[in-house]
Scaffold this motif. Structure first.
Motif, mmCIF file in Angstrom:
data_model
loop_
_atom_site.group_PDB
_atom_site.id
_atom_site.type_symbol
_atom_site.label_atom_id
_atom_site.label_comp_id
_atom_site.label_asym_id
_atom_site.label_seq_id
_atom_site.Cartn_x
_atom_site.Cartn_y
_atom_site.Cartn_z
ATOM 1 N N PHE A 276 0.868 -1.166 0.000
ATOM 2 C CA PHE A 276 0.000 0.000 0.000
ATOM 3 C C PHE A 276 0.906 1.218 0.000
ATOM 4 C CE2 PHE A 276 -2.955 3.021 1.826
ATOM 5 C CZ PHE A 276 -4.138 2.677 1.213
ATOM 6 N N GLY A 277 1.209 1.703 -1.188
ATOM 7 C CA GLY A 277 2.210 2.761 -1.300
ATOM 8 C C GLY A 277 1.652 4.151 -1.055
ATOM 9 N N ALA A 278 2.532 5.073 -0.695
ATOM 10 C CA ALA A 278 2.121 6.468 -0.498
ATOM 11 C C ALA A 278 1.581 7.036 -1.809
ATOM 12 C CB ALA A 278 3.314 7.301 -0.026
ATOM 13 N N ARG A 279 2.181 6.567 -2.908
ATOM 14 C CA ARG A 279 1.760 7.041 -4.225
ATOM 15 C C ARG A 279 0.300 6.668 -4.484
ATOM 16 N NH1 ARG A 279 2.721 4.509 -9.597
ATOM 17 N NH2 ARG A 279 2.320 2.782 -8.203
ATOM 18 N N THR A 280 -0.076 5.449 -4.060
ATOM 19 C CA THR A 280 -1.460 5.000 -4.214
ATOM 20 C C THR A 280 -2.400 5.933 -3.465
ATOM 21 O OG1 THR A 280 -0.696 2.733 -4.312
ATOM 22 C CG2 THR A 280 -3.023 3.056 -3.856
ATOM 23 N N ALA A 281 -2.022 6.229 -2.210
ATOM 24 C CA ALA A 281 -2.874 7.078 -1.373
ATOM 25 C C ALA A 281 -3.014 8.462 -1.991
ATOM 26 C CB ALA A 281 -2.293 7.174 0.031
ATOM 27 N N ILE A 282 -1.885 9.022 -2.428
ATOM 28 C CA ILE A 282 -1.913 10.378 -2.986
ATOM 29 C C ILE A 282 -2.741 10.399 -4.274
ATOM 30 C CG2 ILE A 282 -0.507 12.195 -4.034
ATOM 31 C CD1 ILE A 282 1.741 11.269 -2.055
ATOM 32 N N ALA A 283 -2.475 9.427 -5.165
ATOM 33 C CA ALA A 283 -3.201 9.400 -6.440
ATOM 34 C C ALA A 283 -4.697 9.246 -6.204
ATOM 35 C CB ALA A 283 -2.680 8.263 -7.311
ATOM 36 N N ALA A 284 -5.074 8.313 -5.327
ATOM 37 C CA ALA A 284 -6.501 8.059 -5.095
ATOM 38 C C ALA A 284 -7.186 9.284 -4.501
ATOM 39 C CB ALA A 284 -6.677 6.849 -4.192
ATOM 40 N N MET A 285 -6.523 9.907 -3.504
ATOM 41 C CA MET A 285 -7.121 11.071 -2.856
ATOM 42 C C MET A 285 -7.264 12.223 -3.847
ATOM 43 S SD MET A 285 -7.828 10.351 0.234
ATOM 44 C CE MET A 285 -8.283 11.995 0.698
ATOM 45 N N LEU A 286 -6.196 12.473 -4.584
ATOM 46 C CA LEU A 286 -6.236 13.595 -5.527
ATOM 47 C C LEU A 286 -7.294 13.374 -6.598
ATOM 48 C CD1 LEU A 286 -2.573 14.704 -6.250
ATOM 49 C CD2 LEU A 286 -4.410 15.970 -5.145
ATOM 50 N N VAL A 287 -7.252 12.188 -7.212
ATOM 51 C CA VAL A 287 -8.188 11.922 -8.302
ATOM 52 C C VAL A 287 -9.632 11.995 -7.799
ATOM 53 C CG1 VAL A 287 -9.018 10.168 -9.901
ATOM 54 C CG2 VAL A 287 -6.576 10.607 -9.705
ATOM 55 N N GLY A 288 -9.906 11.327 -6.682
ATOM 56 C CA GLY A 288 -11.273 11.308 -6.146
ATOM 57 C C GLY A 288 -11.770 12.713 -5.841
ATOM 58 N N THR A 289 -10.921 13.507 -5.180
ATOM 59 C CA THR A 289 -11.341 14.847 -4.776
ATOM 60 C C THR A 289 -11.497 15.754 -5.994
ATOM 61 O OG1 THR A 289 -10.080 14.478 -2.767
ATOM 62 C CG2 THR A 289 -10.806 16.723 -3.198
ATOM 63 N N ILE A 290 -10.515 15.699 -6.886
ATOM 64 C CA ILE A 290 -10.569 16.590 -8.048
ATOM 65 C C ILE A 290 -11.757 16.244 -8.945
ATOM 66 C CG2 ILE A 290 -9.374 17.219 -10.193
ATOM 67 C CD1 ILE A 290 -6.758 17.044 -8.567
ATOM 68 N N VAL A 291 -11.978 14.957 -9.145
ATOM 69 C CA VAL A 291 -13.108 14.534 -9.977
ATOM 70 C C VAL A 291 -14.417 15.058 -9.385
ATOM 71 C CG1 VAL A 291 -14.521 12.483 -10.401
ATOM 72 C CG2 VAL A 291 -12.157 12.533 -11.171
ATOM 73 N N THR A 292 -14.557 14.956 -8.071
ATOM 74 C CA THR A 292 -15.784 15.411 -7.423
ATOM 75 C C THR A 292 -15.959 16.917 -7.581
ATOM 76 O OG1 THR A 292 -15.363 13.704 -5.794
ATOM 77 C CG2 THR A 292 -17.125 15.256 -5.298
ATOM 78 N N ILE A 293 -14.880 17.650 -7.300
ATOM 79 C CA ILE A 293 -14.986 19.110 -7.369
ATOM 80 C C ILE A 293 -15.266 19.549 -8.813
ATOM 81 C CG2 ILE A 293 -13.740 21.281 -7.059
ATOM 82 C CD1 ILE A 293 -12.206 19.862 -4.795
ATOM 83 N N ALA A 294 -14.524 18.954 -9.754
ATOM 84 C CA ALA A 294 -14.703 19.348 -11.157
ATOM 85 C C ALA A 294 -16.139 19.092 -11.604
ATOM 86 C CB ALA A 294 -13.727 18.587 -12.043
ATOM 87 N N SER A 295 -16.715 17.963 -11.160
ATOM 88 C CA SER A 295 -18.085 17.659 -11.575
ATOM 89 C C SER A 295 -19.083 18.598 -10.924
ATOM 90 C CB SER A 295 -18.455 16.224 -11.204
ATOM 91 O OG SER A 295 -17.463 15.344 -11.616
ATOM 92 N N ALA A 296 -18.691 19.185 -9.784
ATOM 93 C CA ALA A 296 -19.634 20.030 -9.049
ATOM 94 C C ALA A 296 -19.516 21.498 -9.443
ATOM 95 C CB ALA A 296 -19.402 19.865 -7.546
#
Lengths: 252, 848
Positions: free
Chosen positions: B361-381
């Motif tokens: 469970f890499g730090a890169r996984t955590a960062i990518a998932a958090m960034l993508v999830g948050t950005i996708v949500t904000i962009a859609s909103a």
């Protein structure tokens, strides 16, 4: 010399006024002149009621004076500020800092407590509410023990009194009330009107109220009658019967 | 203001749950893919580091030829290199390593492992001492002549016993050995799922290489006090041309890099599906926020009238998106670990068994998932929030209609049209050569374009699709149809998410059906034999050529053509190419590859057959020459002895076994294609062939028809894998429907109360809601199916020059997809329908 030292009469005696206010909705065949050249001022420290039949333009006059809607021509002032020159942002700030509102219904944000609703304009401005003033208002409006309840836990009368407290918290130049008793039973309506009257006398609050209800208007210092977008009559310190007679004359 | 936004977000927990769920699923898929591939990567890294941890120098051939798909083939070096290297000062220990294909046969007679799809099945020379990555277990001893040691995993899986005589399949056919031991790899029984048979070096050379005195590598352990750099430099100084020496660190890094390269293909493949799920989630978030903004317009107008600026309202909405995005991403991130397990199980279920050790469970996984999830949500909103900030303060007092506008506007038509057109252009440009990414972007633009155009057609389409439902559903059906049609924007937005999912499902279904037809067609026309003996191996190992020899000697068999795959360096163009090697004596009697000049039967050791397209492209004609280099360092000048037109099975180049056998690579037939003489009945011919095939436990005998069906079925396997991966996106789309219906019901509380008050039964209310969901789902699936067929058609046209001539719209599969989509929509609406049916009538009517 004495004449020179005497301060010139200031406009502060008038909290808000409209000059040649015209508001037209629609175009061509569907054109409606909701306001047709209204000139009126509202004196500081008085409760003024605006009456008239449906479609007479009384609500439109209120919205335009409050900066919620814009005039087609003519000018509207809050204090010395000409509303017609302001952009949306300045109008918003003016409403927030210098005007209070009480509507007929849906006055409160359902997710906030009474106290939070009352301090909402201050919160929006990023300012701290004056706690002592809040307590004074709450006490005088008899909602001091309901402050931590949500709107859904308050009666209709209590909700309107919370709205009234919110309207007065910023010590606005004037408070606009749009059919404040429209959704209330007669006991709650009487209580609200009495408390409003007390606020006008006790705190010198200026209030402009649009109403259908002659009994509500009878609490006013001055009643202005509108029909077809024009002022047709006004009464000072009227009795209930005078108002009813006048309304009959207008066919309302 | 933050507090207000926070409170209002928390107050809508339930409304936001569905939205959060869709973000969560997308993020979980993304995180799962990263965790899964990181885990595999770490497993292999550890594996290779383990194999070479005591190796200071690795001596091998310099020649390597790319086999495509990340695989490569390297030449061997002479066996006397072991002695040469051992004599270098500073060398402590030098051992020759031989490795090749070897498949162990279990006690039930089945070959263990599946080298075509899973981990390799290896045969290796046993190395003693520190260099060996293998530790013999108790009771075992090193293998001598005629003996074998196998990995502990295979020992258990094959249910074998020490002292048994076991069969091992190699290049030289099935061999019997006495099992004298088992070995473990560090602490694991079977490294990465690979099976290993260990022999002594002469035996390994005999059975794995067919007797050549060669080794794949010499592994060196330096003498005490000598560094790996120093010993490697000393060794390099004595090596002949074509042989190279790497340090232990270099060989570890190289093998790890190669593995990562192979893994990146899998990662990209999975990420594509994660991105698809996220795109569908975007549509869902966008739709939910649009509805919430509409429903809250009075509240926002109130805020505006008491002094909230536009910007404050905008930020409050966006803050809500941030809270939602971050929360959903965190949960999705951890759910990703479970998804990683699911992905592994799913790949295994489809026969792709990938070894994986402890979860990474890499730090890169955590960062990518958090960034993508948050950005996708904000962009859609963003768009819905902007709309929220434009609510006029007067809306608090006057009743301003919910976004019920017909959405009929020129602006919408133009925007949607431009987006769709741009999408089509990008899609076509991508297909005709500019790359897959452009195809993806084009498809996304088309989806967005159709999404924008949706409201224009939603009302008429909902009405006409709803007509039969209104007819069968009675009053509930009529109400459902009207509800679906009354807010075209919302209806089309809700169906939009499903449209994306269904379009992709349909597109791959169409392509798969087309490919299946193509497979049938190609084999039917180009393979003229009666039976096939096939192995699962492709590129590594296969069937010993002995089998074809045996078969050709049988009276029942007219010809048995063993087909081999090889690779060579095209010296002129300096690229590595693949070829097919055939036995000229047999191939022509089993295959028809459309020879225009020359013949399969006349192909010589120095000749080559070339596909006509390739010949045209290179300006080759009969008698011209091509120079090919091979892994053993030889270069051959080959004469064009024939041109053929059907390259579906034969590929670009065909050479003879005789040539292939001189290239220094192991000889395996991946399949043997058989024509029978017809002198005996088919049944007895099959029985005789089956007898001959029996000792080759990894070979499978099938009739012509069975074989062709099995080839086509491989396409289904890939199709099913892709269905499984697309399921995530479809689930997100169904959540969109559940969410939207649920929000609409919230909005229509009064109306529902009224209907109940005037005598509509609970059952009728519930069925009206379910029918409405069915209409919305039908709209989405129909649009999606239409788009999917277009995508499929475009893809199949592009593949036409690859020989994929057919185009097939599988009507039954499409019908099944549409029915499943609609049923999914109805199932998604079960809960909202229940809630609508169980509203308290009086309270519903009193609702403001």
């Amino acid at each position: 010399m004495a004449a020179v030292l005497t301060p010139a009469p200031t406009t502060t005696a008038v909290a808000a006024r409209a000059v040649d206010a015209v508001k037209v909705y629609g175009q061509g065949a569907t054109e409606v002149r909701a306001l047709d050249g209204v000139t009126i001022g509202f004196e500081t420290g008085r409760l003024t009621a605006i009456m008239g039949p449906s479609g007479s333009g009384k609500s439109t006059l209120l919205y335009c004076l409050a900066g919620l809607d814009s005039l087609t021509s003519g000018t509207a002032y809050i204090g010395d500020t000409n509303l017609t020159t302001l952009n949306d942002k300045s109008l918003t700030v003016l409403r927030r800092d210098r005007v209070g509102f009480v509507f007929q219904a849906f006055n409160l944000v359902p997710t906030l407590t009474a106290a939070e609703n009352i301090t909402l304009p201050m919160a929006l401005a990023g300012k701290r509410a004056d706690d002592a003033w809040l307590q004074t208002l709450a006490t005088s409006l008899r909602i001091q023990d309901r402050l931590h309840h949500r709107p859904s836990e308050l009666s209709g009368g209590q909700q309107q009194r919370v709205a009234a407290a919110r309207a007065m918290l910023t010590r606005p130049v004037l408070v606009f009330a749009d059919e404040p008793t429209g959704n209330l039973d007669s006991r709650a309506a009487t209580e609200l009107l009495e408390l409003t009257r007390a606020a006008v006398e006790g705190f010198g609050q200026t209030v402009v109220m649009v109403t259908h209800d002659a009994r509500a208007a009878s609490y006013a210092d001055r009643v202005v009658f509108l029909a077809d977008g024009r002022i047709v009559e006004e009464l000072h310190h009227p009795k209930l019967d005078d108002i009813l007679d006048q309304l009959k004359g207008l066919g309302a | 203001m933050w507090k207000i936004a926070l409170k209002s977000t928390l107050a809508k927990k339930r409304r936001l749950f569905g939205t959060a769920l869709s973000v969560m699923i997308g993020v979980a898929f993304l995180a799962g893919t990263l965790v899964f591939t990181d885990t595999i990567g770490r497993t292999f890294d550890d594996l290779f580091a383990g194999i070479y941890d005591d190796t200071d120098t690795y001596v091998r051939s310099e020649t390597s030829i790319d086999l495509g798909q990340g695989a490569s083939q390297r030449g061997r070096i002479p066996g006397d290199m072991v002695a040469t290297v051992a004599a270098v000062p500073g060398v402590g220990e030098a051992e020759g390593l031989v490795a090749g294909y070897a498949q162990i046969v279990g006690s039930d007679g089945d070959a263990l492992g599946n080298p075509g799809q899973g981990a390799p099945t290896l045969g290796m020379s046993h190395i003693s001492g520190e260099l060996s990555p293998w530790q013999l277990t108790d009771g075992s001893r090193a293998p001598g002549p005629g003996e074998v040691v196998i990995d502990r995993g295979s020992y258990q899986k094959g249910d074998l016993t020490l002292g048994d005589t076991i069969t091992v399949l190699t290049q030289t056919g099935p061999h019997e050995f006495t099992l004298v031991g088992t070995a473990r790899f560090g602490s694991v029984d079977s490294p990465g799922g690979a099976s290993v048979a260990l022999f002594d070096l002469p035996t390994a050379q005999q059975v794995l290489l067919g007797g050549a005195d060669e080794v794949d590598a010499v592994m060196v352990h330096a003498a005490p006090g000598v560094s790996e750099e120093d010993v490697t430099a000393s060794i390099a100084a004595v090596l002949p041309d074509g042989v190279e020496a790497l340090t232990g660190s270099e060989i570890i890094a190289e093998t790890q890099d190669l593995m990562r390269e192979g893994l990146s293909f899998l990662k990209t493949f999975l990420l594509v599906f994660a991105v698809i799920a996220l795109v569908v989630a975007c549509f869902t978030i966008y739709n939910t926020f649009q509805i919430i903004v509409t429903q809250r317009s009075r509240e926002m107008a109130l805020l505006r009238s008491v002094g909230a600026t536009r910007r404050q309202v905008l930020w409050a909405q966006l803050l809500e998106a941030v809270i939602l995005g971050v929360t959903a991403s965190v949960i999705g991130l951890f759910a990703g670990v479970a998804v990683a397990g699911g992905l592994k199980a799913m790949m295994a279920a489809f026969g792709i068994d990938i070894p994986a050790g402890g979860t990474v469970f890499g730090a890169r996984t955590a960062i990518a998932a958090m960034l993508v999830g948050t950005i996708v949500t904000i962009a859609s909103a963003v768009f819905p929030s902007l709309r929220a900030s434009k609510v006029p303060p007067l809306a608090a007092i006057r009743d301003i209609a919910a976004d019920a506008g017909g959405g009929r506007s020129r602006g919408r038509l133009i925007q949607g049209g431009v987006l769709t057109l741009g999408g089509v252009i990008a899609f076509v440009a991508g297909l005709t050569g500019s790359g897959l990414l452009l195809v993806g972007v084009g498809a996304l633009l088309i989806f967005v374009g159709v999404f924008v155009l949706g409201p224009l057609i939603a009302r008429p389409v909902a009405r006409s699709l709803g007509a039969p439902i209104a007819a069968v559903g009675g009053v509930a059906g009529v109400i459902a149809r009207e509800n679906a049609g009354r807010n075209p924007k919302r209806t089309s937005r809700t169906g939009g998410a499903l449209m994306v999912g269904v379009a992709l499902v349909v597109a791959i279904t169409v392509i798969a059906a087309t490919a299946r037809d193509w497979t049938h067609d190609v084999f039917a026309k180009q393979f003229t034999g009666d039976f096939v003996v096939s192995s699962s191996a492709l590129g590594f190992g296969g069937i010993s050529p002995e089998l074809a020899t045996t078969l050709n000697a049988m009276p029942e068999v007219e010809a048995a053509a063993g087909i081999r795959i090889g690779a060579a360096r095209d010296m002129e163009r300096e690229v590595d190419v693949q070829y097919i090697a055939v036995d000229p004596a047999t191939a022509g009697r089993v295959f028809d590859i459309g020879m225009t000049t020359g013949s399969l039967g006349a192909l010589t050791e120095n000749g080559i057959l070339v596909d006509n397209d390739r010949a045209d492209a290179r300006g080759l004609a009969m008698g011209d020459t091509i120079e090919f280099g091979f892994v053993n360092g030889t270069t051959r000048t080959l004469t064009v002895e024939g041109i053929y037109t059907k390259d579906d099975l034969a590929g670009a180049y065909v050479v003879s076994h005789a040539l292939h056998e001189q290239t220094g690579v192991d000889q395996f037939d991946f399949s043997v294609y058989i024509a029978t003489t017809g002198d005996v009945g088919a049944a007895s011919a099959e029985a005789a062939i089956a007898d001959a095939t029996a000792p080759y436990a990894n070979a499978k005998l099938q009739s012509r028809a069975e074989y062709i069906d099995a080839q086509a079925a491989q396409i289904d396997q890939i199709l099913n894998l892709m269905y499984g991966l697309l399921a995530m996106a479809v689930i997100v789309a169904l959540i969109s429907i559940a969410n939207s219906i649920s929000l609409s019901i919230h909005e229509r509380t009064r109306e529902l109360g009224l209907l109940r008050a005037v005598g509509m039964t609970r059952h009728q209310i519930g069925s009206a809601v379910r029918w409405e969901a069915a209409i919305v789902a039908l709209l989405g699936t129909t649009l999606g199916a239409a788009l999917g067929v277009c995508f499929g058609w475009a893809l199949s046209v592009t593949l036409r020059h690859e020989g994929l001539m057919a185009f097939n719209i599988p009507g039954r599969s499409l019908a099944v997809i549409v029915v499943i989509g609609v049923l999914g929509g109805v199932i998604a609406s079960v809960r909202p329908a229940w809630r609508a049916a169980h509203l308290d009538v009086l309270r519903a009517i009193a609702t403001e």
